[in-house]
Motif scaffolding. Sequence first.
Motif, mmCIF file in Angstrom:
data_model
loop_
_atom_site.group_PDB
_atom_site.id
_atom_site.type_symbol
_atom_site.label_atom_id
_atom_site.label_comp_id
_atom_site.label_asym_id
_atom_site.label_seq_id
_atom_site.Cartn_x
_atom_site.Cartn_y
_atom_site.Cartn_z
ATOM 1 N N PRO A 50 0.654 -1.026 0.160
ATOM 2 C CA PRO A 50 -0.030 -0.211 0.040
ATOM 3 C C PRO A 50 0.816 1.223 0.062
ATOM 4 C CG PRO A 50 -0.242 -1.385 2.133
ATOM 5 C CD PRO A 50 0.558 -2.023 1.102
ATOM 6 N N LEU A 54 0.553 4.327 -2.838
ATOM 7 C CA LEU A 54 0.594 5.652 -2.501
ATOM 8 C C LEU A 54 1.629 6.591 -3.254
ATOM 9 C CD1 LEU A 54 -0.691 5.477 1.190
ATOM 10 C CD2 LEU A 54 -2.144 6.185 -0.702
ATOM 11 N N SER A 114 -11.236 14.062 -1.204
ATOM 12 C CA SER A 114 -10.497 13.772 0.033
ATOM 13 C C SER A 114 -11.202 14.351 1.300
ATOM 14 C CB SER A 114 -9.064 14.849 -0.143
ATOM 15 O OG SER A 114 -8.477 14.536 -0.984
ATOM 16 N N THR A 117 -13.760 11.428 2.271
ATOM 17 C CA THR A 117 -13.063 10.363 2.734
ATOM 18 C C THR A 117 -12.314 10.494 3.932
ATOM 19 O OG1 THR A 117 -11.328 10.290 0.865
ATOM 20 C CG2 THR A 117 -13.391 8.978 0.609
ATOM 21 N N TRP A 118 -12.017 11.804 4.664
ATOM 22 C CA TRP A 118 -11.237 12.195 5.618
ATOM 23 C C TRP A 118 -11.250 11.025 6.790
ATOM 24 C CZ3 TRP A 118 -6.992 14.481 4.736
ATOM 25 C CH2 TRP A 118 -6.082 15.118 5.710
ATOM 26 N N GLN A 120 -12.345 8.344 7.006
ATOM 27 C CA GLN A 120 -11.938 6.692 6.789
ATOM 28 C C GLN A 120 -10.481 6.464 6.998
ATOM 29 O OE1 GLN A 120 -13.556 5.830 3.093
ATOM 30 N NE2 GLN A 120 -15.456 7.005 3.573
ATOM 31 N N PHE A 121 -10.216 5.254 7.289
ATOM 32 C CA PHE A 121 -8.827 5.182 7.322
ATOM 33 C C PHE A 121 -8.420 3.666 6.383
ATOM 34 C CE2 PHE A 121 -9.926 7.232 11.186
ATOM 35 C CZ PHE A 121 -8.680 7.886 11.486
ATOM 36 N N LEU A 122 -7.140 3.739 6.011
ATOM 37 C CA LEU A 122 -6.813 2.622 4.945
ATOM 38 C C LEU A 122 -6.588 1.374 5.995
ATOM 39 C CD1 LEU A 122 -3.996 4.271 2.921
ATOM 40 C CD2 LEU A 122 -6.438 3.557 2.374
ATOM 41 N N ARG A 129 -5.153 8.280 6.927
ATOM 42 C CA ARG A 129 -6.566 8.582 6.319
ATOM 43 C C ARG A 129 -6.800 8.455 4.874
ATOM 44 N NH1 ARG A 129 -9.563 11.451 10.232
ATOM 45 N NH2 ARG A 129 -8.409 11.977 12.107
ATOM 46 N N VAL A 130 -7.755 7.999 4.623
ATOM 47 C CA VAL A 130 -8.157 7.609 2.982
ATOM 48 C C VAL A 130 -7.998 9.143 2.501
ATOM 49 C CG1 VAL A 130 -9.760 6.933 1.356
ATOM 50 C CG2 VAL A 130 -9.576 5.628 3.404
ATOM 51 N N SER A 133 -4.655 10.127 1.100
ATOM 52 C CA SER A 133 -4.352 9.485 -0.053
ATOM 53 C C SER A 133 -4.569 9.812 -1.229
ATOM 54 C CB SER A 133 -4.536 7.720 0.016
ATOM 55 O OG SER A 133 -5.943 7.596 -0.018
ATOM 56 N N TYR A 134 -5.738 10.578 -1.165
ATOM 57 C CA TYR A 134 -6.367 11.260 -2.348
ATOM 58 C C TYR A 134 -5.715 12.692 -2.646
ATOM 59 C CZ TYR A 134 -9.727 7.506 -2.799
ATOM 60 O OH TYR A 134 -10.153 6.298 -3.102
#
Length: 175
Positions: A50, A54, A114, A117-118, A120-122, A129-130, A133-134
């Motif tokens: 992962p 990224l 971003s 999805t802030w 949320q976690f991978l 935070r997801v 990643s965006y």
Amino acid sequence: MKNTLLRINDRIYQLCIGIAGLSVLTMTLIIPWGIFTRYVLGSGSSWPEPTSILLMVVFTFFGAAASYRAGAHMAVAMAVERMPAPVRTLAAVLVQVLMAVVCLFMITKGFKLSFNTWNQFLGEMPGLRVGISYLPIPIGGVLTLIFVLEKLLLGDQSHRRVVRFDVLEESEGAA
């Protein structure tokens, strides 16, 4: 004013190249570790894949901005080269306007993605935070938009030599 803007954009360009290069270098160091742990130690690490993905996203968007400024992006010029000069000029402006539209789309939709999805976690990396990643999407859009506006307002800079700032600062200090 023009020279100041070009110097600022040169620094942004070099920053994009540095970030993209560092991303590739880090990936080349991380991937062998994942292979080593999986096949030699018999228990694969969960973070190399992962993290490499990224870093590839970072490389893609920062590298694309730098590539755009350098004129190294993909372009099909066969049809445009056969047009009369005034139409070619109009087509060049139209292409830059469309590029600006794409950049604005990347910026608005990327920040929205971003933001949404802030919280949320991978799964593979629970501390990340997801939304983070965006972030390369809108940031890459901003950087590319800077270079699009530069091309529209100041002309194509892909054939201009970029001044190395470490050399410039040394020569200014000696003077």
